[in-house]
Scaffold this motif. Structure first.
Motif, mmCIF file in Angstrom:
data_model
loop_
_atom_site.group_PDB
_atom_site.id
_atom_site.type_symbol
_atom_site.label_atom_id
_atom_site.label_comp_id
_atom_site.label_asym_id
_atom_site.label_seq_id
_atom_site.Cartn_x
_atom_site.Cartn_y
_atom_site.Cartn_z
ATOM 1 N N UNK A 1 15.577 -0.556 6.912
ATOM 2 C CA UNK A 1 14.748 0.590 6.518
ATOM 3 C C UNK A 1 14.074 1.201 7.744
ATOM 4 N N UNK B 1 14.735 4.924 9.444
ATOM 5 C CA UNK B 1 13.613 5.853 9.612
ATOM 6 C C UNK B 1 13.416 6.257 11.074
ATOM 7 N N UNK C 1 6.177 -10.977 3.294
ATOM 8 C CA UNK C 1 6.725 -9.756 2.684
ATOM 9 C C UNK C 1 5.675 -8.639 2.667
ATOM 10 N N UNK C 2 4.449 -8.976 2.283
ATOM 11 C CA UNK C 2 3.397 -7.951 2.207
ATOM 12 C C UNK C 2 3.027 -7.442 3.602
ATOM 13 N N UNK C 3 3.223 -8.273 4.615
ATOM 14 C CA UNK C 3 2.980 -7.865 6.003
ATOM 15 C C UNK C 3 4.000 -6.791 6.426
ATOM 16 N N UNK D 1 5.226 -4.673 4.406
ATOM 17 C CA UNK D 1 4.787 -3.460 3.696
ATOM 18 C C UNK D 1 3.543 -2.860 4.338
ATOM 19 N N UNK D 2 2.634 -3.712 4.821
ATOM 20 C CA UNK D 2 1.450 -3.220 5.534
ATOM 21 C C UNK D 2 1.880 -2.402 6.755
ATOM 22 N N UNK E 1 4.842 -0.898 7.222
ATOM 23 C CA UNK E 1 5.534 0.323 6.799
ATOM 24 C C UNK E 1 4.486 1.376 6.419
ATOM 25 N N UNK E 2 3.454 0.917 5.753
ATOM 26 C CA UNK E 2 2.306 1.746 5.379
ATOM 27 C C UNK E 2 1.650 2.321 6.651
ATOM 28 N N UNK F 1 4.002 4.939 8.487
ATOM 29 C CA UNK F 1 4.015 6.255 7.831
ATOM 30 C C UNK F 1 2.707 6.986 8.127
ATOM 31 N N UNK F 2 1.619 6.251 8.233
ATOM 32 C CA UNK F 2 0.313 6.868 8.528
ATOM 33 C C UNK F 2 0.251 7.357 9.982
ATOM 34 N N UNK G 1 2.701 8.233 11.889
ATOM 35 C CA UNK G 1 3.570 9.394 12.074
ATOM 36 C C UNK G 1 2.951 10.639 11.446
#
Lengths: 180, 180
Positions: free
Chosen positions: A18, A22, A140-142, A144-145, A147-148, A151-152, A154
């Protein structure tokens, strides 16, 4: 939703591809800029993910299984990515992350963890007792943190370019919630 | 960083593949769950991106060029994705989004926009005057807002599974900042 090793692994498997889709080949204005002093760029974040892969997740999972709560995990260096990124291109980092993650997942699979293993406890140097299940869910949540965060970071580069649309773009209002 | 049409297009080009790599084939517990009443799942968000692609971005860009400020854009239905997702699988939505985005970018490229076109103004029904440049920058930042949202929705499913690690996972503290 309870922790499921299968669900955790299915997410961990996908993150490198992913991020690759991106970020690879994007103009450097997207990937090398950060949100200000002492913050990370998307490039830095990929370095951080590699560093965490090498020094945090599987090494700590192995420590839970081998030492239980008798010995605390080694402290994680949140700026340890600086040594990972030196002299490298983003493409190299994306390749390294994919390789490191794939090796971690091979190692995790080879442990053939049973439910009773997931309930075993280790000792985090700050958080105290954590179960192997919590450690793996946090891995796993790390992803996602970060990726979050990417996106912020960028979106931050376009905070002025969007003009009045900023009112509708929630990501521009995100204060980050954690460091780095 | 000022708006650059080239930078916007390079990001818009990558989003469908990034979402595909992240979401396709994931267990439904990651992709079909939301954050509570009146919130979206990752599946819903892909439907929303398709709906915005069809009714928002290029249609509004064309309106700026054709009508300027004389006529306000049609209002965008934030729940219009409900008609896009009905009876479809996530795989179908990801395919549709990739196709719709590719068509939008072909259309955008064919306009051969010059700097003076980017400065032209249209009229947003709520925000008032917006330039074509702001509209196009917002299109890219809108992709990032929804990547930010998807990572948050997915992390939310593990908010209990991570145990004490929640203290370190910024994404779990994100309040969303906007709806949907």
């Amino acid at each position: 939703m309870e922790h499921s090793l299968e669900h955790t692994m299915s997410l961990l498997t996908r993150t490198p591809a992913a991020l690759d889709a991106l970020l690879r080949g994007l103009p450097e204005t997207w990937t090398f800029r950060n949100e200000g002093e002492n913050t990370m760029s998307a490039f830095d974040v990929v370095g951080h993910l590699i560093h965490a892969e090498r020094t945090n997740w599987m090494p700590r999972a192995n420590m839970v299984l081998q030492s239980g709560e008798t010995q605390a995990f080694e402290a994680f260096d949140r700026w340890g990515h600086l040594q990972e990124i030196q002299g490298k291109s983003l493409g190299q980092l994306l390749d390294e992350f994919a390789r490191a993650r794939s090796e971690s997942l091979d190692e995790l699979r080879a442990l053939n963890l049973r439910p009773e293993d997931l309930a075993r406890r280790g000792r985090h140097p700050v958080l105290g007792a954590v179960t192997l299940s919590e450690l793996l869910a946090a891995w796993a949540a790390h992803d996602l943190t970060h990726l979050h965060q990417i996106s912020r970071i960028m979106a931050h580069q376009y905070r002025e370019a969007v003009g009045p649309y900023s009112a509708y773009l929630g990501v521009l209002k995100c204060a980050g919630h954690s460091s780095p």
